[in-house]
Design a protein around this motif. Structure first.
Motif, PDB file in Angstrom:
ATOM      1  N   ASN A  26      56.982 -33.703  97.782  1.00  0.00           N
ATOM      2  CA  ASN A  26      55.967 -34.722  98.086  1.00  0.00           C
ATOM      3  C   ASN A  26      54.565 -34.173  97.824  1.00  0.00           C
TER       4      ASN A  26
ATOM      5  N   LYS B 177      68.006 -35.332  98.952  1.00  0.00           N
ATOM      6  CA  LYS B 177      67.775 -35.206 100.381  1.00  0.00           C
ATOM      7  C   LYS B 177      66.359 -35.693 100.695  1.00  0.00           C
ATOM      8  N   ASP B 178      66.068 -35.810 101.984  1.00  0.00           N
ATOM      9  CA  ASP B 178      64.722 -36.205 102.397  1.00  0.00           C
ATOM     10  C   ASP B 178      63.790 -35.009 102.484  1.00  0.00           C
ATOM     11  N   ASN B 179      64.349 -33.845 102.786  1.00  0.00           N
ATOM     12  CA  ASN B 179      63.537 -32.650 102.968  1.00  0.00           C
ATOM     13  C   ASN B 179      64.137 -31.483 102.181  1.00  0.00           C
TER      14      ASN B 179
ATOM     15  N   THR C  96      59.099 -29.669 102.125  1.00  0.00           N
ATOM     16  CA  THR C  96      58.565 -30.997 101.852  1.00  0.00           C
ATOM     17  C   THR C  96      57.417 -31.328 102.805  1.00  0.00           C
TER      18      THR C  96
END
Length: 291
Positions: free
Chosen positions: A247, A6-8, A285
């Motif tokens: 991140n 996923k992105d987050n 994130t």
């Protein structure tokens, strides 16, 4: 990696410890113990014993790689018969005298005398032989009843066989049981295997031959999987994947300190990382680095 990227991510998804591993957990690292267990589930014919220290990932291992199972958690007060009953309960098999509720439309004493076969269906105007049980005229509901003598191992195994299909029985926290009960259940495991019923026993101990020492007949009928201590590089991989997901960039000195203080226990290690993130205000994130 098996997870869904996923992105987050939330901090709990990355470093949280829950009973069932989420599909989107980016820090789930596959180890040799996982591959050994996966192979045993798919290809071996024996029972499986998963053992090792607490919080090392035994439950996650079973949840991830065993596609079909019924889980029974052991209670320190269980006798072998109560453990049998708990297994049957998970298979929706009712044991003993059945009290019939008003909604069923059944009348009479609601008590089975003698043994009723598993999957016996009581339908309209039908009465089980040998049972003090009658049906109301308007009833058309189908119910399943079983009256099993828990001290009769053959009856118990036959009842399980009727319901288990291709699923495993997972016995969690086997170490909670009294040693005498452990021994009795271990002796029963040979008969389970003869009936084609496979059991996964999960417990906290370090002895590869624990169950065989309880019942010598289990020699060559048990596939042991030692969850063991995590290797330094495996714990390092968790941080690498965690940093990618959040991140962030965790300093190597911090990683080394947490590995040492965790005793290479993955549950403790991830808890240290999660708390470290909280101290630094990282809950999901972000863009930046840990200080």
């Amino acid at each position: 990696m098996w997870f869904v990227k996923k992105d987050n991510y939330s901090l709990e998804e990355v470093y949280g410890i829950v009973e069932i591993p989420p599909e989107d957990c980016p820090t789930y690292v596959e180890r040799k113990a996982h591959r050994d267990f996966n192979y045993a589930v798919k290809h071996e014919k024996q029972h499986i014993v998963v053992y090792g220290a607490s919080r090392q990932g035994k439950t996650w291992l079973v949840e991830k790689y065993c596609p079909n199972f019924v889980r029974v958690g052991c209670d320190a007060k269980f006798t072998r018969e109560e453990l049998f009953k708990a297994i049957l309960h998970e298979l929706d098999v009712k044991v003993g005298n059945i009290q019939v509720g008003s909604k069923s439309g059944l009348s009479g004493e609601g008590k089975l005398e003698g043994k009723a076969s598993i999957n016996t269906v009581i339908a309209k105007k039908e009465v089980i032989a040998g049972a003090k049980l009658a049906l109301a005229e308007e009833d058309s509901e189908q119910l399943t009843y079983a009256n099993i003598t828990l001290t009769n191992q053959t009856e118990v195994i036959s009842a399980i066989k009727e319901r288990i299909g291709d699923s495993f029985i997972v016995i969690e926290n086997f170490h909670y049981l009294d040693p005498a009960v452990q021994k009795l259940f271990a002796i029963s495991l040979r008969e389970f295997l003869y009936a084609g019923i496979r059991v996964i026993v999960v417990g906290v101990w370090k002895d590869t031959t624990k169950l065989v020492s309880l019942a010598s007949d289990l020699t060559n009928r048990i596939e042991p999987v030692d969850i063991g201590d995590w290797k330094v590089e495996e714990l390092g991989e968790i941080v690498t994947e965690g940093d990618k997901a959040l991140n962030t960039q965790t300093d190597q000195a911090i990683i080394d300190k947490f590995i040492f203080n965790s005793g290479r226990n993955v549950g403790i290690f991830k808890s240290l990382l999660k708390n470290f993130c909280k101290v630094n205000g990282i809950y999901e994130t972000v863009y930046g680095r840990l200080k």
